[in-house]
Structures are given as structure tokens and as C-alpha cells.
Write a protein that holds these residues in place. Structure first.
Motif, PDB file in Angstrom:
ATOM      1  N   ILE A 165       0.897  -1.143  -0.035  1.00 21.35           N
ATOM      2  CA  ILE A 165      -0.052   0.156  -0.100  1.00 21.35           C
ATOM      3  C   ILE A 165       1.003   1.177   0.032  1.00 21.35           C
ATOM      4  CG2 ILE A 165      -2.034   1.012   1.211  1.00 21.35           C
ATOM      5  CD1 ILE A 165      -2.540  -1.514   2.699  1.00 21.35           C
ATOM      6  N   GLY A 166       0.859   1.871  -1.105  1.00 24.13           N
ATOM      7  CA  GLY A 166       1.744   3.031  -1.277  1.00 24.13           C
ATOM      8  C   GLY A 166       2.678   2.781  -2.751  1.00 24.13           C
ATOM      9  N   ARG A 167       3.018   3.790  -3.324  1.00 28.07           N
ATOM     10  CA  ARG A 167       3.586   3.675  -4.590  1.00 28.07           C
ATOM     11  C   ARG A 167       4.749   4.790  -4.878  1.00 28.07           C
ATOM     12  NH1 ARG A 167      -1.006   5.618  -9.068  1.00 28.07           N
ATOM     13  NH2 ARG A 167      -1.935   7.257  -7.686  1.00 28.07           N
ATOM     14  N   SER A 168       5.205   5.059  -3.810  1.00 27.99           N
ATOM     15  CA  SER A 168       6.451   6.036  -3.765  1.00 27.99           C
ATOM     16  C   SER A 168       7.682   5.412  -4.752  1.00 27.99           C
ATOM     17  CB  SER A 168       6.667   6.830  -2.298  1.00 27.99           C
ATOM     18  OG  SER A 168       7.336   5.754  -1.754  1.00 27.99           O
ATOM     19  N   LEU A 170      10.293   5.927  -3.379  1.00 28.82           N
ATOM     20  CA  LEU A 170      11.301   5.454  -2.143  1.00 28.82           C
ATOM     21  C   LEU A 170      11.016   4.200  -1.631  1.00 28.82           C
ATOM     22  CD1 LEU A 170      13.541   6.778  -0.646  1.00 28.82           C
ATOM     23  CD2 LEU A 170      11.723   7.686   0.865  1.00 28.82           C
ATOM     24  N   HIS A 190      -2.946   2.267  -3.828  1.00 30.41           N
ATOM     25  CA  HIS A 190      -2.603   3.661  -3.682  1.00 30.41           C
ATOM     26  C   HIS A 190      -3.922   4.544  -3.364  1.00 30.41           C
ATOM     27  CE1 HIS A 190      -4.215   3.862  -7.622  1.00 30.41           C
ATOM     28  NE2 HIS A 190      -3.198   2.781  -7.938  1.00 30.41           N
ATOM     29  N   SER A 191      -3.709   5.987  -3.316  1.00 31.49           N
ATOM     30  CA  SER A 191      -4.848   6.634  -2.999  1.00 31.49           C
ATOM     31  C   SER A 191      -6.106   6.407  -3.681  1.00 31.49           C
ATOM     32  CB  SER A 191      -4.541   7.880  -2.645  1.00 31.49           C
ATOM     33  OG  SER A 191      -4.058   8.726  -4.156  1.00 31.49           O
ATOM     34  N   VAL A 210       2.300   4.157   3.689  1.00 27.70           N
ATOM     35  CA  VAL A 210       1.143   5.305   3.237  1.00 27.70           C
ATOM     36  C   VAL A 210       1.452   6.626   3.870  1.00 27.70           C
ATOM     37  CG1 VAL A 210      -1.229   6.074   3.170  1.00 27.70           C
ATOM     38  CG2 VAL A 210      -0.508   3.291   2.836  1.00 27.70           C
ATOM     39  N   GLY A 211       1.831   6.624   5.346  1.00 29.72           N
ATOM     40  CA  GLY A 211       2.252   8.003   5.969  1.00 29.72           C
ATOM     41  C   GLY A 211       0.734   8.207   6.632  1.00 29.72           C
ATOM     42  N   LYS A 212      -0.015   7.363   6.846  1.00 27.05           N
ATOM     43  CA  LYS A 212      -1.345   7.825   7.372  1.00 27.05           C
ATOM     44  C   LYS A 212      -1.572   6.922   8.764  1.00 27.05           C
ATOM     45  CE  LYS A 212      -4.266  10.302   4.269  1.00 27.05           C
ATOM     46  NZ  LYS A 212      -3.158  10.567   3.080  1.00 27.05           N
ATOM     47  N   ILE A 215      -3.851   3.426   9.268  1.00 28.95           N
ATOM     48  CA  ILE A 215      -5.143   3.276   8.239  1.00 28.95           C
ATOM     49  C   ILE A 215      -5.304   1.999   8.319  1.00 28.95           C
ATOM     50  CG2 ILE A 215      -3.192   3.221   6.369  1.00 28.95           C
ATOM     51  CD1 ILE A 215      -5.255   4.621   4.643  1.00 28.95           C
ATOM     52  N   VAL A 230       5.691   0.148   7.533  1.00 26.66           N
ATOM     53  CA  VAL A 230       6.909   1.107   7.125  1.00 26.66           C
ATOM     54  C   VAL A 230       6.374   2.314   7.709  1.00 26.66           C
ATOM     55  CG1 VAL A 230       7.954   2.201   5.009  1.00 26.66           C
ATOM     56  CG2 VAL A 230       7.053  -0.303   4.975  1.00 26.66           C
ATOM     57  N   GLY A 231       5.192   2.895   7.853  1.00 31.71           N
ATOM     58  CA  GLY A 231       4.863   4.069   8.166  1.00 31.71           C
ATOM     59  C   GLY A 231       5.433   4.446   9.300  1.00 31.71           C
ATOM     60  N   ASN A 233       4.570   8.022  11.896  1.00 36.55           N
ATOM     61  CA  ASN A 233       3.799   9.163  11.887  1.00 36.55           C
ATOM     62  C   ASN A 233       3.929   9.597  13.405  1.00 36.55           C
ATOM     63  OD1 ASN A 233       1.944   8.702   9.301  1.00 36.55           O
ATOM     64  ND2 ASN A 233       1.654   6.713  10.640  1.00 36.55           N
ATOM     65  N   ASP A 247       1.584   2.930  10.168  1.00 35.87           N
ATOM     66  CA  ASP A 247       0.479   2.952   9.342  1.00 35.87           C
ATOM     67  C   ASP A 247      -0.575   1.821   9.656  1.00 35.87           C
ATOM     68  OD1 ASP A 247       1.440   4.967   7.964  1.00 35.87           O
ATOM     69  OD2 ASP A 247       1.874   3.914   6.259  1.00 35.87           O
ATOM     70  N   GLY A 268      12.228   0.698  10.547  1.00 38.02           N
ATOM     71  CA  GLY A 268      13.161   1.968  10.853  1.00 38.02           C
ATOM     72  C   GLY A 268      14.551   1.821  11.107  1.00 38.02           C
TER      73      GLY A 268
HETATM   74  P1  NAP Z   1       4.584   9.331   0.152  1.00 33.25           P
HETATM   75  O1  NAP Z   1       5.545   9.478  -1.016  1.00 33.25           O
HETATM   76  O2  NAP Z   1       3.793  10.362   0.625  1.00 33.25           O
HETATM   77  O3  NAP Z   1       3.556   8.150  -0.502  1.00 33.25           O
HETATM   78  C1  NAP Z   1       2.567   7.556   0.203  1.00 33.25           C
HETATM   79  C2  NAP Z   1       1.802   6.730  -0.766  1.00 33.25           C
HETATM   80  O4  NAP Z   1       0.363   6.273  -0.139  1.00 33.25           O
HETATM   81  C3  NAP Z   1       1.355   7.364  -1.998  1.00 33.25           C
HETATM   82  O5  NAP Z   1       1.679   6.386  -2.954  1.00 33.25           O
HETATM   83  C4  NAP Z   1      -0.473   7.296  -1.790  1.00 33.25           C
HETATM   84  O6  NAP Z   1      -0.989   7.253  -2.826  1.00 33.25           O
HETATM   85  C5  NAP Z   1      -0.568   6.471  -1.087  1.00 33.25           C
HETATM   86  N1  NAP Z   1      -1.800   6.689  -0.099  1.00 33.25           N
HETATM   87  C6  NAP Z   1      -1.918   8.044   0.406  1.00 33.25           C
HETATM   88  N2  NAP Z   1      -3.300   7.992   1.073  1.00 33.25           N
HETATM   89  C7  NAP Z   1      -3.562   6.787   0.689  1.00 33.25           C
HETATM   90  C8  NAP Z   1      -4.957   5.907   1.131  1.00 33.25           C
HETATM   91  N3  NAP Z   1      -5.904   6.617   1.809  1.00 33.25           N
HETATM   92  N4  NAP Z   1      -5.014   4.781   0.745  1.00 33.25           N
HETATM   93  C9  NAP Z   1      -4.070   3.982   0.086  1.00 33.25           C
HETATM   94  N5  NAP Z   1      -2.905   4.631  -0.229  1.00 33.25           N
HETATM   95  C10 NAP Z   1      -3.030   5.755  -0.028  1.00 33.25           C
HETATM   96  O7  NAP Z   1       5.383   8.301   1.223  1.00 33.25           O
HETATM   97  P2  NAP Z   1       6.572   7.506   1.556  1.00 33.25           P
HETATM   98  O8  NAP Z   1       7.875   8.313   1.161  1.00 33.25           O
HETATM   99  O9  NAP Z   1       6.351   6.418   0.500  1.00 33.25           O
HETATM  100  O10 NAP Z   1       6.527   6.955   3.133  1.00 33.25           O
HETATM  101  C11 NAP Z   1       5.469   6.294   3.390  1.00 33.25           C
HETATM  102  C12 NAP Z   1       5.700   6.140   4.960  1.00 33.25           C
HETATM  103  O11 NAP Z   1       6.648   5.590   5.302  1.00 33.25           O
HETATM  104  C13 NAP Z   1       5.565   7.365   5.731  1.00 33.25           C
HETATM  105  O12 NAP Z   1       4.963   7.381   6.889  1.00 33.25           O
HETATM  106  C14 NAP Z   1       7.404   7.669   5.775  1.00 33.25           C
HETATM  107  O13 NAP Z   1       7.531   8.402   7.083  1.00 33.25           O
HETATM  108  C15 NAP Z   1       7.525   6.164   6.243  1.00 33.25           C
HETATM  109  N6  NAP Z   1       8.852   5.892   5.640  1.00 33.25           N
HETATM  110  C16 NAP Z   1       9.621   5.055   6.838  1.00 33.25           C
HETATM  111  C17 NAP Z   1      10.731   4.808   6.484  1.00 33.25           C
HETATM  112  C18 NAP Z   1      11.587   4.021   7.376  1.00 33.25           C
HETATM  113  O14 NAP Z   1      12.813   4.051   7.481  1.00 33.25           O
HETATM  114  N7  NAP Z   1      10.865   3.256   8.165  1.00 33.25           N
HETATM  115  C19 NAP Z   1      11.401   5.126   5.213  1.00 33.25           C
HETATM  116  C20 NAP Z   1      10.888   5.937   4.292  1.00 33.25           C
HETATM  117  C21 NAP Z   1       9.360   6.119   4.646  1.00 33.25           C
HETATM  118  P3  NAP Z   1      -0.955   8.159  -4.206  1.00 33.25           P
HETATM  119  O15 NAP Z   1       0.536   7.891  -4.895  1.00 33.25           O
HETATM  120  O16 NAP Z   1      -1.986   8.006  -5.078  1.00 33.25           O
HETATM  121  O17 NAP Z   1      -0.788   9.576  -3.810  1.00 33.25           O
END
Ligand code: NAP
Length: 294
Positions: A165-168, A170, A190-191, A210-212, A215, A230-231, A233, A247, A268
Motif C-alpha cells: 500500500i503506497g507507490r512512492s 522511495l 494507492h490513494s 502510506v504515511g497515515k 490506516i 513502514v509508516g 507518523n 500505518d 526504521g
Molecule cells: P509518500 O511519498 O507520501 O507516498 C505515500 C503513498 O501512500 C502514495 O503512493 C499514496 O498514493 C498512498 N496513499 C495515500 N493515502 C492513501 C490512502 N488513503 N489509501 C491508500 N494509499 C494511500 O510516502 P513514502 O515516502 O512512501 O513514505 C510512506 C511512509 O513510510 C511514511 O510514513 C514515511 O515516514 C515512512 N517511511 C519510513 C521509512 C523507514 O525507514 N521506516 C523510510 C521511508 C518512509 P498516491 O500515489 O495515489 O498519492
């Protein structure tokens, strides 16, 4: 049922120890000290914490650590000049530019300037493309860590149903590719995805990026599923501080899942450990040495 808690802290410590052993070996046998350069622009407190931890852990693994702190108002030309210098520096095998960058800097141009052979964050299009094509590549550290954590529960992921869940760039997209390389069957959400609970119900492996906050609910999960959260918050507490929440609704999920990562103490911890792995691998490729044993 109560899920097994996947101890990211212990798994990361074990990985760092194995990297340190391999670093000692390449130093002894090939007089090579892998080196990581981290570039931090500005003084975002969270980024400063991450950079400090990267520096400490790089040194603890026996590698050279080069920190470059630039003022928030640095020009794009000066940042690109530093990257060019690091690309040429033979003591540097890995280059990481801490993201996010201040708004006046163009992130894509900055990432594209990094020599793909030194791109230990795995974000350069050459590496992303190679990964998508199923070729050897430097892959982003967080998804690499997710795979290692999953394999601590399931040594083979072949034929398993996974949902990301999530398509960033990164996390979600490279994780999809790494799971495909492991012969899992992958859904990426994804969203705009419809009916996430129904999609999750099919999955043996659930990755939430996702970063929510919370969820993903417990009743979305297939009983016995492995859940990698992975989230990160940051939630304000009554004492005026913050605490970290994932998340996934952890307390609900442990009643249904077979295994789950906590937040903090899960994914993390793995990200920096995998950065060390990537730096060691990059150094070995650059010096045409056999791939390290990690
Ligand atoms: P991001 O770039 O904001 O991407 C978030 C993804 O979630 C997007 O693809 C988005 O879809 C999707 N999304 C948003 N709302 C949604 C929903 N309601 N239902 C389904 N999908 C939804 O975030 P990111 O960089 O990938 O990071 C995600 C989380 O991981 C964050 O909390 C970040 O802090 C955490 N993180 C942790 C580490 C670690 O070392 N543990 C490393 C990196 C990131 P769309 O593409 O359609 O917008």
C-alpha cells in the motif's frame, strides 16, 4: 491468536555486525575501506537525527564516513558541484543526499547528478530502471529492509500473495519490484485504489507505506498474515512531546496477524543497516571485487 513480533532492532544489529565483518575482510584482503558521503542541506531536525545516526553506524561498521552540511540557501549549482566532486572522489563509494531538499532545489536534477554506481539510495533512474527490468541494481534501503524482515519469517516468498500500500519511488514501487524478484504475486495499492480491506484480505504479506496513522485495521487482515509497517507518523502526546505510530493499527493487528513489525523497532532500524550493505556492495562493484557475503 497473538502475532509474533518481528524484532527489527535485533535483525538490524545482526546485519550491521555481518557488514562490519565483511568490511574488515575487504580491508584486510584488498586494502579497501568503503566510504559513504552524506549530504545534508539545511537544518531540518528530523534529517539531522537521521544523518547523525548514519554517520555513527557507518563508522561503527569500519567504513569511512564523510558528512557535508550545506546551508539551507545553498544554490543548485553549488550542490551539483559538490556531487560532481564526490562522484570523482575515489575514497567515496556511496553518495546519499538527505531528502527532502529545500523547495528552491530541484530534487530530480540533484538525484540524476549522482553517479549511478555510487547511488546507495537507489533513486537514480538507472538503478530504478535496472531494478524494474530485473537486473542487478542498487535498490532503495527501506524496501530492502522490508524484504529481509519478511524473510526472517518466510525464507521463501515464492507464490505468496503480497499487497504493497503506497507507490512512492522511495518505498512502494521498488518494494513491488523486489517482491516480484522473490516470485511473490504482488498487488500495489494507492490513494485511488478501491476497497483496500478487500484487497488486503487476499494477502499473505501486507506492506503499509502510506504515511497515515493506523490506516490499516486489524479486521482487514487475512488471519496469519505477515504485516510489515513502514509508516512513521509523529503523534503529539498530552505531555507536549511526540510519539511514533505506524500505518497499521498495531493492537488490533496483533490479534489477527501471524507476524508483525512494531513502530518503532521494526522497519526504521533496517533502513540504515541496508544503507551500509549498499555502500559495501557499491565499493565491491567499483573495485571489481566479488560480491560481499551480505
Ligand atoms: P509518500 O511519498 O507520501 O507516498 C505515500 C503513498 O501512500 C502514495 O503512493 C499514496 O498514493 C498512498 N496513499 C495515500 N493515502 C492513501 C490512502 N488513503 N489509501 C491508500 N494509499 C494511500 O510516502 P513514502 O515516502 O512512501 O513514505 C510512506 C511512509 O513510510 C511514511 O510514513 C514515511 O515516514 C515512512 N517511511 C519510513 C521509512 C523507514 O525507514 N521506516 C523510510 C521511508 C518512509 P498516491 O500515489 O495515489 O498519492
Amino acid at each position: 491468536m497473538t502475532a509474533r513480533i518481528i524484532d527489527g532492532k535485533a535483525i538490524a544489529a545482526d546485519l550491521r555486525a555481518r557488514v562490519a565483518e565483511e568490511v574488515a575482510r575487504v580491508k584486510r584482503d584488498h586494502s579497501l575501506t568503503p566510504g559513504l558521503a552524506v549530504v545534508l542541506v539545511g537544518n531540518d531536525p528530523a534529517s539531522e537525527v537521521y544523518v547523525r545516526s548514519k554517520h555513527t553506524q557507518t563508522q561503527a561498521a569500519g567504513m569511512a564516513s564523510f558528512e557535508h552540511k550545506l546551508p539551507a540557501e545553498v544554490s543548485q549549482a553549488d550542490l551539483l558541484a559538490l556531487i560532481e566532486e564526490l562522484n570523482r572522489d575515489p575514497a567515496v563509494h556511496g553518495i546519499l543526499v538527505q531528502l527532502p531538499l529545500p523547495k528552491h532545489l530541484h530534487t530530480e536534477t540533484v538525484i540524476n547528478a549522482i553517479d549511478p554506481a555510487k547511488d546507495v539510495d537507489g533513486l537514480h533512474p538507472n538503478n530504478a530502471g535496472r531494478l524494474a527490468g530485473g537486473f542487478a541494481a542498487l535498490s532503495p534501503c527501506t524496501p530492502l529492509g522490508c524484504i529481509i524482515l519478511t524473510k526472517s519469517v518466510h525464507p521463501s516468498l515464492e507464490g505468496m500473495n503480497a499487497i504493497v500500500i503506497g507507490r512512492s519511488n522511495l518505498v512502494g514501487r521498488p518494494l513491488l519490484q523486489l517482491l516480484l524478484n522473490e516470485n511473490a504475486t504482488v498487488t500495489i495499492a494507492h490513494s485511488r485504489s478501491r476497497d483496500l480491506p478487500r484487497l488486503c484480505a487476499q494477502a499473505d504479506l501486507v506492506y503499509a507505506a502510506v504515511g497515515k496513522q493506523e490506516i490499516v485495521r486489524g479486521n482487514w487482515l487475512k488471519p496469519g498474515a505477515t504485516v510489515i509497517d513502514v509508516g512513521i507518523n509523529r503523534i503529539p502526546t498530552a505531555e507536549g512531546k511526540t510519539r511514533l505510530v505506524g500505518d497499521v493499527a498495531f493492537q488490533e493487528a496483533i490479534e489477527v496477524a501471524g507476524a508483525i513489525t512494531p513502530v518503532p523497532g521494526g522497519v526504521g532500524q533496517m533502513t540504515v543497516a541496508c544503507l551500509l550493505v549498499n555502500t559495501l556492495r557499491a565499493a565491491c562493484v567499483i573495485h571489481r571485487l566479488p560480491a560481499p557475503g551480505v
